[in-house]
Design an enzyme around this catalytic site. Sequence first.
Site, short mmCIF file in Angstrom:
data_model
loop_
_atom_site.label_atom_id
_atom_site.label_comp_id
_atom_site.label_asym_id
_atom_site.label_seq_id
_atom_site.Cartn_x
_atom_site.Cartn_y
_atom_site.Cartn_z
N LYS A 1 -9.02 -0.63 -7.38
CA LYS A 1 -9.69 -1.19 -6.19
C LYS A 1 -11.06 -0.54 -5.94
CE LYS A 1 -7.30 -0.66 -2.46
NZ LYS A 1 -8.01 0.19 -1.49
N ARG B 1 -4.02 -3.15 6.84
CA ARG B 1 -2.81 -2.82 6.08
C ARG B 1 -1.54 -3.37 6.73
NH1 ARG B 1 -3.37 3.22 3.45
NH2 ARG B 1 -5.27 2.80 2.24
N ARG C 1 -3.11 15.92 -7.24
CA ARG C 1 -2.57 15.86 -5.89
C ARG C 1 -1.06 15.71 -5.93
NH1 ARG C 1 -6.01 11.36 -2.76
NH2 ARG C 1 -4.33 10.17 -3.69
#
Length: 224
Positions: A19, A93, A160
């Site tokens: 994206k 969202r 992460r």
Amino acid sequence: MALQTLFRAVIMGPPGSGKGTVSARITKSFQLKHLSSGDLLRANIKAKTDLGLLVKSCIEQGQLVPDVVISRLILSDLRTMDQSSWLLDGFPRTVSQAEALDSVYSVDTVINLDVPFPTIKQRLTSRWTHLPSGRVYNIDFNPPKVNGLDDMTGEPLVQRDDDTPETVTQRLKAYKNQTEPVLEYYRSKGVLETFSGTETNKIWPHVQAFLHKKLSSDGQKTVA
């Protein structure tokens, strides 16, 4: 391609769908302003604005940031771009957020990147991040110039916690559950366009062709 009329678009896709790359290409090719909800949240947290402090508090307590807070933050920023064409990334969202956006602006098109979850899992578990800037590298197809170091600063990269295989699986499930109603919301309005594939460079030409056609069609609106 310089736009003669205002054009408002939303891009959707799960984490690792490409994206960010597609958004950058859209904004460059079609001269749209890019508004990323993630970037905006980080900027407000860093600037310690009232909304930023509220968002930080929610995150630290492991709570979801309320729809009304996110919507307020995004819509406030969009008001500074009233005379601009833009691409929204990371918002809305939820259906509630989509309705809040619709109450102020008319969205021309929603680009949905449909990438198989196994492909995304492979991508995300190969990701290494420069935390201060948010720059992301992938050891398979976008490696840093020096292994383990950021290209711009030379500072160390980290993987992460949310890029581990187990967490990635959970994130993808959560994304699907949360956004499926949003996709259906835009599908029912006739503005959803889905692009499927496993490689960003193969998906992009289809997105580019669609937008060229969309923007050159008759009857494009001239005001919000």
